[in-house]
Design a protein around this motif. Structure first.
Motif, short mmCIF file in Angstrom:
data_model
loop_
_atom_site.label_atom_id
_atom_site.label_comp_id
_atom_site.label_asym_id
_atom_site.label_seq_id
_atom_site.Cartn_x
_atom_site.Cartn_y
_atom_site.Cartn_z
N VAL A 64 0.86 -1.19 0.00
CA VAL A 64 0.00 0.00 0.00
C VAL A 64 0.90 1.24 0.00
CG1 VAL A 64 -1.77 1.29 1.28
CG2 VAL A 64 -1.78 -1.21 1.32
N SER A 65 0.55 2.22 -0.83
CA SER A 65 1.24 3.50 -0.80
C SER A 65 0.20 4.61 -0.89
CB SER A 65 2.27 3.58 -1.93
OG SER A 65 3.10 4.71 -1.71
N PHE A 66 0.62 5.83 -1.12
CA PHE A 66 -0.32 6.96 -1.09
C PHE A 66 0.21 8.07 -1.98
CE2 PHE A 66 2.63 6.89 2.42
CZ PHE A 66 3.27 8.11 2.30
N VAL A 67 -0.67 8.98 -2.37
CA VAL A 67 -0.27 10.13 -3.19
C VAL A 67 0.56 11.07 -2.30
CG1 VAL A 67 -1.07 12.12 -4.52
CG2 VAL A 67 -2.27 9.93 -4.70
N PRO A 68 1.81 11.32 -2.70
CA PRO A 68 2.67 12.14 -1.83
C PRO A 68 2.40 13.63 -1.98
CG PRO A 68 3.87 11.48 -3.80
CD PRO A 68 2.50 10.88 -3.93
N LEU A 69 2.79 14.38 -0.96
CA LEU A 69 2.78 15.84 -1.03
C LEU A 69 4.19 16.31 -1.36
CD1 LEU A 69 0.88 16.81 2.28
CD2 LEU A 69 -0.08 16.71 -0.02
N HIS A 70 4.30 17.49 -1.96
CA HIS A 70 5.63 18.07 -2.11
C HIS A 70 6.13 18.42 -0.71
CE1 HIS A 70 8.61 21.19 -3.35
NE2 HIS A 70 8.86 20.26 -4.26
N TRP A 71 7.46 18.35 -0.50
CA TRP A 71 7.97 18.55 0.87
C TRP A 71 7.59 19.91 1.44
CZ3 TRP A 71 11.55 22.38 1.95
CH2 TRP A 71 12.22 22.93 0.86
N THR A 72 7.43 20.91 0.60
CA THR A 72 7.06 22.24 1.12
C THR A 72 5.62 22.22 1.67
OG1 THR A 72 6.44 22.85 -1.13
CG2 THR A 72 8.61 23.57 -0.38
N ARG A 73 4.73 21.51 0.97
CA ARG A 73 3.34 21.38 1.43
C ARG A 73 3.29 20.54 2.72
NH1 ARG A 73 -1.52 21.78 -1.37
NH2 ARG A 73 -0.45 23.45 -2.44
N MET A 74 4.15 19.52 2.76
CA MET A 74 4.21 18.65 3.95
C MET A 74 4.60 19.47 5.19
SD MET A 74 3.78 15.50 4.77
CE MET A 74 4.03 14.66 6.32
N ILE A 75 5.54 20.39 5.00
CA ILE A 75 5.97 21.23 6.13
C ILE A 75 4.84 22.17 6.54
CG2 ILE A 75 7.51 23.16 6.77
CD1 ILE A 75 9.73 21.67 5.23
N SER A 76 4.17 22.79 5.55
CA SER A 76 3.14 23.77 5.91
C SER A 76 1.90 23.09 6.53
CB SER A 76 2.74 24.62 4.69
OG SER A 76 2.20 23.80 3.69
N ARG A 77 1.54 21.89 6.05
CA ARG A 77 0.35 21.22 6.60
C ARG A 77 0.68 20.40 7.83
NH1 ARG A 77 -2.94 18.35 2.16
NH2 ARG A 77 -3.26 20.51 1.57
N GLY A 78 1.86 19.84 7.86
CA GLY A 78 2.28 19.06 9.03
C GLY A 78 1.95 17.59 8.92
N TYR A 79 1.13 17.19 7.98
CA TYR A 79 0.80 15.78 7.78
C TYR A 79 0.27 15.59 6.37
CZ TYR A 79 -4.00 17.41 8.62
OH TYR A 79 -5.19 18.10 8.54
N ASN A 80 0.36 14.35 5.90
CA ASN A 80 -0.21 14.01 4.59
C ASN A 80 -1.50 13.23 4.84
OD1 ASN A 80 -0.98 12.85 2.17
ND2 ASN A 80 1.08 12.29 1.55
N GLN A 81 -2.63 13.83 4.50
CA GLN A 81 -3.92 13.21 4.79
C GLN A 81 -4.07 11.84 4.12
OE1 GLN A 81 -3.49 15.85 2.91
NE2 GLN A 81 -4.35 15.32 0.93
N ALA A 82 -3.52 11.68 2.91
CA ALA A 82 -3.62 10.40 2.20
C ALA A 82 -2.80 9.33 2.93
CB ALA A 82 -3.14 10.55 0.77
N ALA A 83 -1.66 9.73 3.48
CA ALA A 83 -0.80 8.77 4.21
C ALA A 83 -1.50 8.27 5.47
CB ALA A 83 0.53 9.43 4.57
N LEU A 84 -2.25 9.15 6.14
CA LEU A 84 -2.96 8.74 7.37
C LEU A 84 -4.03 7.69 7.04
CD1 LEU A 84 -3.46 12.12 9.29
CD2 LEU A 84 -1.64 10.45 9.53
N ILE A 85 -4.75 7.91 5.93
CA ILE A 85 -5.78 6.93 5.52
C ILE A 85 -5.09 5.62 5.10
CG2 ILE A 85 -7.70 6.45 3.94
CD1 ILE A 85 -7.98 9.54 3.59
N ALA A 86 -3.98 5.75 4.36
CA ALA A 86 -3.26 4.56 3.87
C ALA A 86 -2.75 3.72 5.04
CB ALA A 86 -2.10 4.99 2.98
N ARG A 87 -2.33 4.37 6.10
CA ARG A 87 -1.83 3.62 7.27
C ARG A 87 -2.94 2.78 7.90
NH1 ARG A 87 0.85 7.04 11.82
NH2 ARG A 87 2.68 7.07 10.48
N GLU A 88 -4.11 3.39 8.05
CA GLU A 88 -5.25 2.66 8.62
C GLU A 88 -5.65 1.50 7.71
OE1 GLU A 88 -6.70 3.31 11.58
OE2 GLU A 88 -5.23 4.90 11.90
#
Ligand SMILES: [Zn+2]
Ligand SMILES: [Zn+2]
Length: 240
Positions: free
Chosen positions: A129-153
């Motif tokens: 299982v993987s997920f659609v990544p965010l660009h690292w700049t967006r990852m820093i500004s948001r603090g989390y990747n919403q797709a990654a959280l769903i993918a983990r569950e």
């Protein structure tokens, strides 16, 4: 030292157990009592609309007839299957918006569960299982990747390995929201690269599918990196 941590852990679990008795679980959406196993009560769950059938067996969009839709027949997409749990409107739109933009990460288990329920209707046949990544700049500004959280569950429920290192967003893009179809395509073309998936079947998770352009780009990158099969799964789908 270890006994101290063990003691704290024991006290923490005891407090959690006491709280669950004193404060019974509440619906994640309305705060009402008697939430189901997904954390959402019956009336709220009814506000989540499944994609109307019949669906195309490849892109999963409502096609009017069973089988493969005309779009997939004339121009086969780079993914093998795309599927979504619900129509992106009403309650699910509100939940996904709060989840993505307002730190409402407590919805992750619920979103992972409804996607799992959808995927359980058919054979997933994926290795990782993987997920659609965010660009690292967006990852820093948001603090989390919403797709990654769903993918983990989802990976936990499916019993499949979650891979964080498969996909990378190589450049920044504009938000797809509000862009026309042509601009969306131009905005996202060539924005993803993939590696480490040779001879692997990959399940990619995202929160919402709009035009499907991100799904196409991500799937093309995975196939280029040697993936044998790509299944793209989202919680919401915008019907356009
Ligand atoms: Zn409710
Ligand atoms: Zn189709």
């Amino acid at each position: 030292m270890l006994w101290r941590f063990r003691g704290m852990w024991y006290v923490w679990n005891m407090l959690k157990g006491m709280c669950s008795h004193i404060l019974p679980p509440r619906c994640l959406c309305c705060g009402g009592s008697e939430p189901g196993s997904s954390g959402v009560c019956g009336p709220c769950a009814q506000g989540i609309r499944p994609i109307p059938t019949p669906l195309c067996s490849v892109c999963g969009s409502p096609s009017g007839t069973a089988g493969v839709c005309l779009g997939c027949l004339t121009e086969p997409p780079p993914f093998d299957r795309m599927t979504s749990a619900a129509v992106y409107d009403g309650l699910i739109k509100d939940i996904l918006h709060a989840f993505k933009y307002h730190n409402a990460t407590f919805y992750k288990a619920f979103l992972g569960k409804i996607l799992f329920d959808e995927l359980s209707k058919e054979e997933v046949a994926c290795d990782v299982v993987s997920f659609v990544p965010l660009h690292w700049t967006r990852m820093i500004s948001r603090g989390y990747n919403q797709a990654a959280l769903i993918a983990r569950e989802l990976s936990r429920l499916l019993g499949l390995e979650l891979r964080f290192d498969v996909l990378r967003k190589s450049r920044r893009t504009l938000s797809q929201v509000g862009l026309g179809r042509a601009l969306r395509k131009k905005n996202i073309t060539g924005a993803f690269c993939a590696s480490g998936v040779a001879d692997r079947a990959v399940l990619v998770v995202d929160d919402v599918v709009t035009t499907g352009q991100t799904a196409r780009e991500v799937s093309m990158a995975l196939k280029k990196a040697g993936a044998t099969r790509v299944v793209f799964a989202s919680v919401g789908r915008m019907l356009i």
